[in-house]
Scaffold this motif. Structure first.
Motif, PDB file in Angstrom:
ATOM      1  N   GLN A  15       0.818  -1.198   0.000  1.00 64.47           N
ATOM      2  CA  GLN A  15       0.000   0.000   0.000  1.00 64.47           C
ATOM      3  C   GLN A  15       0.861   1.262   0.000  1.00 64.47           C
ATOM      4  OE1 GLN A  15      -1.130  -2.594   2.019  1.00 64.47           O
ATOM      5  NE2 GLN A  15       0.637  -2.364   3.362  1.00 64.47           N
ATOM      6  N   ALA A  16       0.302   2.296  -0.627  1.00 63.30           N
ATOM      7  CA  ALA A  16       0.864   3.641  -0.503  1.00 63.30           C
ATOM      8  C   ALA A  16       0.049   4.350   0.563  1.00 63.30           C
ATOM      9  CB  ALA A  16       0.782   4.381  -1.831  1.00 63.30           C
ATOM     10  N   LEU A  17       0.752   4.951   1.534  1.00 65.46           N
ATOM     11  CA  LEU A  17       0.109   5.652   2.641  1.00 65.46           C
ATOM     12  C   LEU A  17       0.406   7.140   2.518  1.00 65.46           C
ATOM     13  CD1 LEU A  17       1.243   3.259   5.537  1.00 65.46           C
ATOM     14  CD2 LEU A  17      -0.890   3.173   4.214  1.00 65.46           C
ATOM     15  N   GLU A  18      -0.597   7.947   2.803  1.00 64.89           N
ATOM     16  CA  GLU A  18      -0.430   9.396   2.709  1.00 64.89           C
ATOM     17  C   GLU A  18      -0.819  10.052   4.025  1.00 64.89           C
ATOM     18  OE1 GLU A  18      -1.544  11.870  -0.971  1.00 64.89           O
ATOM     19  OE2 GLU A  18      -3.160  12.276   0.448  1.00 64.89           O
ATOM     20  N   GLY A  19      -0.019  11.048   4.444  1.00 64.27           N
ATOM     21  CA  GLY A  19      -0.339  11.789   5.654  1.00 64.27           C
ATOM     22  C   GLY A  19       0.791  12.718   6.032  1.00 64.27           C
ATOM     23  N   GLU A  20       0.581  13.485   7.098  1.00 65.11           N
ATOM     24  CA  GLU A  20       1.630  14.364   7.615  1.00 65.11           C
ATOM     25  C   GLU A  20       2.818  13.505   8.062  1.00 65.11           C
ATOM     26  OE1 GLU A  20       2.312  17.728   8.125  1.00 65.11           O
ATOM     27  OE2 GLU A  20       0.729  17.883   6.611  1.00 65.11           O
ATOM     28  N   ASN A  21       4.000  13.823   7.589  1.00 69.25           N
ATOM     29  CA  ASN A  21       5.218  13.078   7.968  1.00 69.25           C
ATOM     30  C   ASN A  21       5.036  11.566   7.823  1.00 69.25           C
ATOM     31  OD1 ASN A  21       6.573  15.503   8.752  1.00 69.25           O
ATOM     32  ND2 ASN A  21       5.423  15.468  10.668  1.00 69.25           N
ATOM     33  N   ALA A  22       4.424  11.146   6.720  1.00 73.88           N
ATOM     34  CA  ALA A  22       4.050   9.734   6.556  1.00 73.88           C
ATOM     35  C   ALA A  22       5.238   8.779   6.693  1.00 73.88           C
ATOM     36  CB  ALA A  22       3.367   9.537   5.198  1.00 73.88           C
ATOM     37  N   VAL A  23       6.415   9.177   6.184  1.00 73.92           N
ATOM     38  CA  VAL A  23       7.561   8.259   6.209  1.00 73.92           C
ATOM     39  C   VAL A  23       7.921   7.915   7.655  1.00 73.92           C
ATOM     40  CG1 VAL A  23      10.010   7.973   5.637  1.00 73.92           C
ATOM     41  CG2 VAL A  23       8.451   9.025   3.970  1.00 73.92           C
ATOM     42  N   LEU A  24       8.086   8.944   8.492  1.00 73.09           N
ATOM     43  CA  LEU A  24       8.483   8.722   9.884  1.00 73.09           C
ATOM     44  C   LEU A  24       7.337   8.162  10.719  1.00 73.09           C
ATOM     45  CD1 LEU A  24      11.315   9.285  11.018  1.00 73.09           C
ATOM     46  CD2 LEU A  24      10.261  11.109  12.367  1.00 73.09           C
ATOM     47  N   THR A  25       6.125   8.651  10.481  1.00 72.25           N
ATOM     48  CA  THR A  25       4.963   8.140  11.212  1.00 72.25           C
ATOM     49  C   THR A  25       4.846   6.624  11.007  1.00 72.25           C
ATOM     50  OG1 THR A  25       3.792  10.230  10.940  1.00 72.25           O
ATOM     51  CG2 THR A  25       2.439   8.295  11.431  1.00 72.25           C
ATOM     52  N   HIS A  26       5.018   6.191   9.741  1.00 71.54           N
ATOM     53  CA  HIS A  26       4.919   4.770   9.424  1.00 71.54           C
ATOM     54  C   HIS A  26       6.061   3.982  10.064  1.00 71.54           C
ATOM     55  CE1 HIS A  26       5.230   1.397   6.264  1.00 71.54           C
ATOM     56  NE2 HIS A  26       4.249   1.090   7.077  1.00 71.54           N
ATOM     57  N   ARG A  27       7.272   4.546  10.052  1.00 70.10           N
ATOM     58  CA  ARG A  27       8.409   3.841  10.656  1.00 70.10           C
ATOM     59  C   ARG A  27       8.222   3.701  12.170  1.00 70.10           C
ATOM     60  NH1 ARG A  27      12.244   2.479   7.382  1.00 70.10           N
ATOM     61  NH2 ARG A  27      13.864   2.213   8.942  1.00 70.10           N
ATOM     62  N   ASP A  28       7.655   4.734  12.796  1.00 68.84           N
ATOM     63  CA  ASP A  28       7.370   4.655  14.237  1.00 68.84           C
ATOM     64  C   ASP A  28       6.343   3.560  14.530  1.00 68.84           C
ATOM     65  OD1 ASP A  28       9.161   6.654  14.793  1.00 68.84           O
ATOM     66  OD2 ASP A  28       7.648   8.228  15.030  1.00 68.84           O
ATOM     67  N   LEU A  29       5.331   3.444  13.668  1.00 76.17           N
ATOM     68  CA  LEU A  29       4.319   2.395  13.869  1.00 76.17           C
ATOM     69  C   LEU A  29       4.940   1.004  13.729  1.00 76.17           C
ATOM     70  CD1 LEU A  29       1.279   3.735  11.795  1.00 76.17           C
ATOM     71  CD2 LEU A  29       1.454   3.640  14.288  1.00 76.17           C
ATOM     72  N   MET A  30       5.894   0.860  12.783  1.00 74.19           N
ATOM     73  CA  MET A  30       6.511  -0.454  12.537  1.00 74.19           C
ATOM     74  C   MET A  30       7.397  -0.896  13.685  1.00 74.19           C
ATOM     75  SD  MET A  30       7.561  -0.665   8.533  1.00 74.19           S
ATOM     76  CE  MET A  30       8.785   0.632   8.625  1.00 74.19           C
ATOM     77  N   GLY A  31       8.211   0.032  14.242  1.00 74.89           N
ATOM     78  CA  GLY A  31       9.215  -0.338  15.238  1.00 74.89           C
ATOM     79  C   GLY A  31      10.493  -0.801  14.561  1.00 74.89           C
ATOM     80  N   ALA A  32      11.483  -1.157  15.370  1.00 77.55           N
ATOM     81  CA  ALA A  32      12.808  -1.515  14.839  1.00 77.55           C
ATOM     82  C   ALA A  32      12.741  -2.745  13.933  1.00 77.55           C
ATOM     83  CB  ALA A  32      13.767  -1.771  15.994  1.00 77.55           C
ATOM     84  N   THR A  33      13.667  -2.804  12.962  1.00 77.36           N
ATOM     85  CA  THR A  33      13.738  -3.906  11.993  1.00 77.36           C
ATOM     86  C   THR A  33      13.767  -5.262  12.694  1.00 77.36           C
ATOM     87  OG1 THR A  33      15.012  -2.454  10.535  1.00 77.36           O
ATOM     88  CG2 THR A  33      15.053  -4.806  10.028  1.00 77.36           C
ATOM     89  N   ASP A  34      14.575  -5.336  13.761  1.00 80.40           N
ATOM     90  CA  ASP A  34      14.665  -6.570  14.548  1.00 80.40           C
ATOM     91  C   ASP A  34      13.585  -6.522  15.634  1.00 80.40           C
ATOM     92  OD1 ASP A  34      15.240  -8.665  16.210  1.00 80.40           O
ATOM     93  OD2 ASP A  34      17.384  -8.230  16.358  1.00 80.40           O
ATOM     94  N   PRO A  35      12.594  -7.415  15.546  1.00 81.19           N
ATOM     95  CA  PRO A  35      11.484  -7.338  16.512  1.00 81.19           C
ATOM     96  C   PRO A  35      11.927  -7.432  17.970  1.00 81.19           C
ATOM     97  CG  PRO A  35      11.373  -9.368  15.208  1.00 81.19           C
ATOM     98  CD  PRO A  35      12.422  -8.498  14.585  1.00 81.19           C
TER      99      PRO A  35
END
Ligand code: CMP
Length: 140
Positions: A74-94
């Protein structure tokens, strides 16, 4: 600023039947899904998508994993979407992911880590264009 980012729900999370739970987290964080598709990637598509990692020791395992089952892109759109999405994901290593993040809650290992997200605005544009024609994006 208003941004777009590319998000992939990986085969492990699709197999766990948590597509909707992950979409809910995006929406609750104010990210809009402006394009979406389920796809079983070919080896060539997965290799091309992760071309920047070609020389890394984990490249073959990564490609094998990404073609082991369907993904949801999916493509996600929003304010600061790149960082917002990375914060939701968490670190690469669970194991290192903060409590309450998608990877802490749904990922099993650094390979089967539930989701992918663009790491910069420049890469987001490249990654969105890799999977979606501009006519497939539905901003609103
Ligand atoms: P992703 O954000 O999809 O980008 C590349 C993927 O490679 C990463 O998530 C991980 O799933 C996987 N990977 C496996 N080993 C490593 C590693 N040592 N460092 C970074 N990524 C890794």
């Amino acid at each position: 600023a208003l941004e777009r980012t590319l998000s992939i729900i990986k085969p492990d999370a699709v197999a766990k039947n948590v597509i909707g739970e992950i979409y809910t987290r995006f929406e609750k964080a104010g990210l809009k899904i402006v394009a979406s598709k389920m796809k079983h990637l070919s080896r060539k598509e997965a290799e091309g998508f992760y071309a920047v990692h070609r020389e890394r020791p984990f490249f073959n395992a990564l490609v094998e994993f990404m073609i082991s089952g369907p993904v949801v892109i999916q493509a996600l759109e929003g304010e600061n979407a790149v960082l917002t999405h990375r914060d939701l994901m968490g670190a690469t290593d669970p194991k290192k992911a903060e409590k309450g993040t998608i990877r802490a809650d749904f990922a099993d290992s650094i390979d089967a880590n539930a989701v992918h997200g663009s790491d910069s605005l420049d890469n987001a544009a490249v990654e969105i264009a890799y999977f979606f024609a501009s006519t497939e994006l539905c901003p609103r």
